[in-house]
Design a protein around this motif. Structure first.
Motif, PDB file in Angstrom:
ATOM      1  N   VAL A 113      -2.462   3.218  -9.397  1.00 56.11           N
ATOM      2  CA  VAL A 113      -1.653   2.432  -8.810  1.00 56.11           C
ATOM      3  C   VAL A 113      -1.114   2.984  -7.186  1.00 56.11           C
ATOM      4  O   VAL A 113      -0.740   2.096  -6.373  1.00 56.11           O
ATOM      5  CB  VAL A 113      -0.629   1.663  -9.389  1.00 56.11           C
ATOM      6  N   MET A 114      -1.161   4.412  -7.422  1.00 54.91           N
ATOM      7  CA  MET A 114      -0.509   4.966  -6.263  1.00 54.91           C
ATOM      8  C   MET A 114      -1.584   5.489  -5.312  1.00 54.91           C
ATOM      9  O   MET A 114      -1.924   5.179  -4.241  1.00 54.91           O
ATOM     10  CB  MET A 114       0.641   5.985  -6.636  1.00 54.91           C
TER      11      MET A 114
ATOM     12  N   ILE B  42      -3.602  -0.158   0.300  1.00 56.32           N
ATOM     13  CA  ILE B  42      -2.119   0.005   0.315  1.00 56.32           C
ATOM     14  C   ILE B  42      -1.438  -0.585   1.522  1.00 56.32           C
ATOM     15  O   ILE B  42      -0.577  -1.165   1.702  1.00 56.32           O
ATOM     16  CB  ILE B  42      -1.584   1.564   0.251  1.00 56.32           C
ATOM     17  N   GLU B  43      -2.301  -0.696   2.616  1.00 54.89           N
ATOM     18  CA  GLU B  43      -2.057  -1.319   3.941  1.00 54.89           C
ATOM     19  C   GLU B  43      -1.922  -2.622   3.711  1.00 54.89           C
ATOM     20  O   GLU B  43      -1.015  -3.411   4.210  1.00 54.89           O
ATOM     21  CB  GLU B  43      -2.725  -0.981   5.116  1.00 54.89           C
TER      22      GLU B  43
ATOM     23  N   LEU C 177       1.442  -8.244   2.923  1.00 57.26           N
ATOM     24  CA  LEU C 177       1.815  -9.490   2.067  1.00 57.26           C
ATOM     25  C   LEU C 177       3.272  -9.615   2.169  1.00 57.26           C
ATOM     26  O   LEU C 177       4.279  -8.863   2.383  1.00 57.26           O
ATOM     27  CB  LEU C 177       1.293  -9.251   0.610  1.00 57.26           C
ATOM     28  N   PRO C 178       3.543 -11.090   1.970  1.00 52.19           N
ATOM     29  CA  PRO C 178       4.933 -11.447   2.250  1.00 52.19           C
ATOM     30  C   PRO C 178       5.811 -11.074   0.969  1.00 52.19           C
ATOM     31  O   PRO C 178       6.563 -11.961   0.306  1.00 52.19           O
ATOM     32  CB  PRO C 178       5.053 -13.065   2.277  1.00 52.19           C
TER      33      PRO C 178
ATOM     34  N   SER D  19       8.940   5.549   2.547  1.00 51.81           N
ATOM     35  CA  SER D  19       8.539   6.741   3.616  1.00 51.81           C
ATOM     36  C   SER D  19       7.198   6.531   3.880  1.00 51.81           C
ATOM     37  O   SER D  19       6.230   6.624   3.269  1.00 51.81           O
ATOM     38  CB  SER D  19       8.656   8.088   2.733  1.00 51.81           C
ATOM     39  N   GLU D  20       6.986   6.384   5.363  1.00 51.62           N
ATOM     40  CA  GLU D  20       5.601   6.315   5.592  1.00 51.62           C
ATOM     41  C   GLU D  20       4.642   7.548   5.643  1.00 51.62           C
ATOM     42  O   GLU D  20       3.291   7.386   5.571  1.00 51.62           O
ATOM     43  CB  GLU D  20       5.495   5.651   7.294  1.00 51.62           C
ATOM     44  N   GLU D  21       5.413   8.469   5.787  1.00 53.67           N
ATOM     45  CA  GLU D  21       4.884   9.812   5.556  1.00 53.67           C
ATOM     46  C   GLU D  21       4.177  10.118   4.246  1.00 53.67           C
ATOM     47  O   GLU D  21       2.913  10.402   4.022  1.00 53.67           O
ATOM     48  CB  GLU D  21       5.942  10.917   5.626  1.00 53.67           C
ATOM     49  N   ILE D  22       4.860   9.622   3.223  1.00 55.22           N
ATOM     50  CA  ILE D  22       4.278   9.872   1.800  1.00 55.22           C
ATOM     51  C   ILE D  22       3.318   8.704   1.385  1.00 55.22           C
ATOM     52  O   ILE D  22       2.324   9.161   0.910  1.00 55.22           O
ATOM     53  CB  ILE D  22       5.356   9.565   0.747  1.00 55.22           C
ATOM     54  N   LEU D  23       3.559   7.443   1.917  1.00 56.73           N
ATOM     55  CA  LEU D  23       2.608   6.275   1.858  1.00 56.73           C
ATOM     56  C   LEU D  23       1.136   6.620   2.355  1.00 56.73           C
ATOM     57  O   LEU D  23       0.088   6.228   1.647  1.00 56.73           O
ATOM     58  CB  LEU D  23       3.179   4.995   2.187  1.00 56.73           C
ATOM     59  N   PHE D  24       1.382   6.829   3.525  1.00 52.25           N
ATOM     60  CA  PHE D  24      -0.016   7.045   4.292  1.00 52.25           C
ATOM     61  C   PHE D  24      -0.506   8.436   4.482  1.00 52.25           C
ATOM     62  O   PHE D  24      -1.431   8.863   5.084  1.00 52.25           O
ATOM     63  CB  PHE D  24       0.294   6.264   5.711  1.00 52.25           C
TER      64      PHE D  24
END
Length: 673
Positions: free
Chosen positions: A206-207, A216-217, A222-223, A392-397
């Motif tokens: 899931v991660m 993930i993007e 989604l709302p 955190s965008e750094e971690i997510l992407f």
């Protein structure tokens, strides 16, 4: 936060997880098939080995003297020793090496008229080792019969003479307690492994799996809020981990029953009259703890897996996580370690010991309440960290910086500062160095070893900074402090000193032995020479530890000012853990957080070194001139509470004043035109 949104996300994640064949295999197929197969095969091999050992014949040679007499001849006819075969060989030593015999004996008469029997074996050969044990038992029984025979010859009763006292031990433990004690030794570790195996693979999917698939993007468009999304994913992972743990327990119980049936032990177990109803309450309490622990493990697993860019990288992160979480699971096997108010505060260990205590029908309500409260606290903290990481965008992407030390030095730019990853690597290297090298130096060299350990502590960040071509002036905050910051740092340290003393006293209520441990520690790190004591215990740590923690580690965690608050807190907590003492961890972590705040506010590591020296120096002076740790009287509970309240009240004013002085900024002067 909308519950129906979370419910839909949960359904979606569970469907995705159950579509993954790896997850199904690891969660269901592996526990059901693997445990029975392993236990059945192991039991069969063990039974075969035991039968082979009992029926094996052992060839023994007597190389010197005479062994046989009437008593020995009689013993050899008994069932236990009928497989001992005495043969004659020319060279017993060579015959033993060539495995022609399993052991040989030398017999001689000592000057005291005692008979001496020396048994020679080859311990690298299992058959020879078994022969040695058999001969030891044989000669022990022979000696006992000789003693009885000699006493009878002089007309005395050997039983009255040799056994004037007869004793017996009566076990008052009920059968349910005995069964619970056996389950308590193995069940917690199995549950931890089951929860880990159940949580890790779904967390990876899931991660890191979402990142690798590029979905993930889409989810983020989604709302739904990030909090709703992360809660849905978290609940899915937690449900799978709980199911996995339950299946593991069922599989283990079924495996034990299968082994008992195959070994024909079911009849013996039925005679124990174990009342299964008595285990209902212990199992319910244990299930609640398992539920909370599964939630914590799920959150931690998702935190770790969120830092990975791919499924493969997440699997690499999973291995050390499993080792860290599994080690406390062995706490149930440590003799004498019980659930107390002190152990109830230790993560994972408290759950293990709680399961152990309830299975043996020992209900410490206070300690159980502490376990529930602390685990809820750990769960909330884990969820907060997970939510922060998910925002955190750094971690997510996957745009986080890599380890600088893994790059070739000629590719590193001059003036490079450490990254958060570098800080963690420096910390791990320093921690391992202190555990393995520092401990050895201190054991072998004593006080000199303590000084050399500090040299090791400062060498690690200096060498690391040299390798990455860092700007030491910026990385270590080597800046001349302002006068107001000096005063603020000293006043703040005064507040920290009182605060730490108050908390240390309160911890004595949790562990009554803490005062004695502190006295022993004070004796261990005290040198008769005051100057040497101040140098090694105060000055060296003030310089070396500050360069490591408030220098390189803090600068890396700060990450160019992006995570100042976390850098202050985390560097302080790591500072507390580094001292490798659970009861000193909290007070030392508070000091570390205060020192990091001083560096952040003043931009000067010299102030942190100064207050660190003051803190250790005051303790050294008090121990040298005032306190005698070996004769210091123990404090009563009332005295501890009264003193701690006084210390905590005294800390408030200097803490507030010091923070105000450090945080105060000079107003820019307005020039007249």
């Amino acid at each position: 936060m909308r519950s129906y949104i979370i419910k839909n996300i949960l359904k979606k994640e569970l469907k995705d997880i159950f579509r993954d064949k790896k997850t199904i295999f690891m969660m269901i197929v592996l526990p059901i098939l693997l445990y029975p197969a392993i236990m059945l095969i192991t039991s069969q091999i063990t039974m075969y080995s035991m039968n082979k050992t009992e029926t094996a014949s052992y060839k023994v040679s007597v190389s010197k003297g005479k062994l046989h007499n009437q008593i020995i001849e009689k013993l050899l006819q008994e069932e236990d020793y009928e497989h001992l075969e005495f043969i004659e060989v020319g060279n017993p030593g060579e015959a033993l090496e060539q495995r022609e015999i399993d052991a040989y004996i030398e017999v001689e008469v000592l000057p005291t008229q005692q008979m001496s029997y020396k048994i020679y074996i080859n311990s690298s050969i299992g058959q020879s080792q078994n022969a040695g044990h058999k001969l030891q038992n044989f000669l022990e029984e022979y000696k006992e019969q000789m003693i009885y025979s000699n006493i009878e010859q002089i007309g005395l009763d050997p039983i009255i003479l040799l056994e004037p006292v007869v004793y017996d031990t009566v076990d008052l433990a009920k059968n349910e307690q005995k069964a619970g004690q056996l389950m308590a030794m193995i069940l917690p570790l199995i549950l931890i492994i089951g929860i880990l195996m159940g949580a890790l693979y779904p967390a990876i999917d899931v991660m890191a799996g979402e990142k690798e698939r590029g979905t993930i993007e889409t989810l983020l468009t989604l709302p739904v809020s990030n909090l709703e999304l992360i809660i849905g994913k978290f609940l899915a992972v937690a449900i799978i981990s709980i199911i996995s743990a339950v299946l593991n327990v069922i599989s283990i119980v079924a495996s034990i029953m299968l082994v008992m049936i195959s070994a024909d032990l079911s009849g013996m177990m039925s005679q124990l009259n174990i009342d299964a109803k008595r285990f209902i309450v212990p199992f319910l309490i244990a299930f609640i703890c398992i539920l909370i622990f599964a939630l914590i493990v799920s959150a931690i697993s998702m935190c770790v897996c969120s830092m990975a860019k791919s499924f493969k990288e997440a699997q690499n992160y999973a291995t050390p996580l499993m080792l860290v979480l599994m080690l406390p699971g062995y706490a149930s096997m440590i003799p004498g370690l019980e659930l107390t108010t002190a152990t109830a505060c230790i993560p994972i260990v408290n759950v293990v010991l709680l399961i152990k205590s309830v299975l043996t029908f020992q209900y410490n309500i206070g300690a159980m309440a502490i376990v529930i409260v602390t685990n809820f606290g750990f769960l909330i903290l884990s969820l907060i960290i997970l939510a922060k990481m998910f925002n955190s965008e750094e971690i997510l992407f996957g745009s986080s910086k890599e380890f600088s030390i893994l790059q070739k030095r000629y590719n590193i730019q001059k003036g490079t500062l450490p990254t958060p990853s570098d800080s963690l690597m420096i910390y791990v290297i320093a921690l391992l160095g202190i555990i393995y090298i520092g401990s050895l130096l201190q054991v072998k060299l004593g006080f000199l070893g303590l000084a050399l350990t500090q040299a090791l502590v400062i060498a690690i960040p200096i060498l690391f900074g040299w390798y990455i071509k860092t700007d030491f002036k910026e990385a270590l905050s080597l800046k001349k402090p302002k006068g107001k910051h000096i005063g603020g740092a000293i006043i703040l340290w005064g507040g920290l000193f009182f605060l730490v003393q108050g908390i240390s006293l309160l911890m004595m209520l949790v562990s009554p032995d803490l005062q004695e441990l502190n006295n022993k520690l004070a004796q261990a790190v005290t040198h008769p020479n005051l100057f040497v004591n101040l140098l090694v215990v105060a000055a060296l740590p003030a310089i070396c530890e500050e360069v490591l923690f408030r220098g390189m580690i803090y600068k890396g965690l700060e990450d160019d000012g992006k995570h100042v608050k976390w850098a202050i807190i985390v560097s302080g907590v790591l500072f507390g853990i580094m001292h490798l003492d659970f009861f000193r961890m909290i007070p030392t972590a508070i000091l570390g957080i205060g020192f990091a705040y001083i560096v952040y506010s003043s931009k000067s590591i010299f102030l942190a070194m100064m207050v660190h020296f003051l803190n250790n120096g005051v303790i050294v002076l008090v121990q040298h001139f005032i306190v005698r740790p070996d004769v210091e009287p123990a404090l009563t509970s009332g005295q501890i509470i009264q003193s701690s309240v006084v210390y905590l009240l005294l800390s408030v004013l200097p803490l507030v004043t010091g923070m105000l002085l450090l945080g105060y900024k000079d107003q820019p002067s307005i020039k007249k035109i």
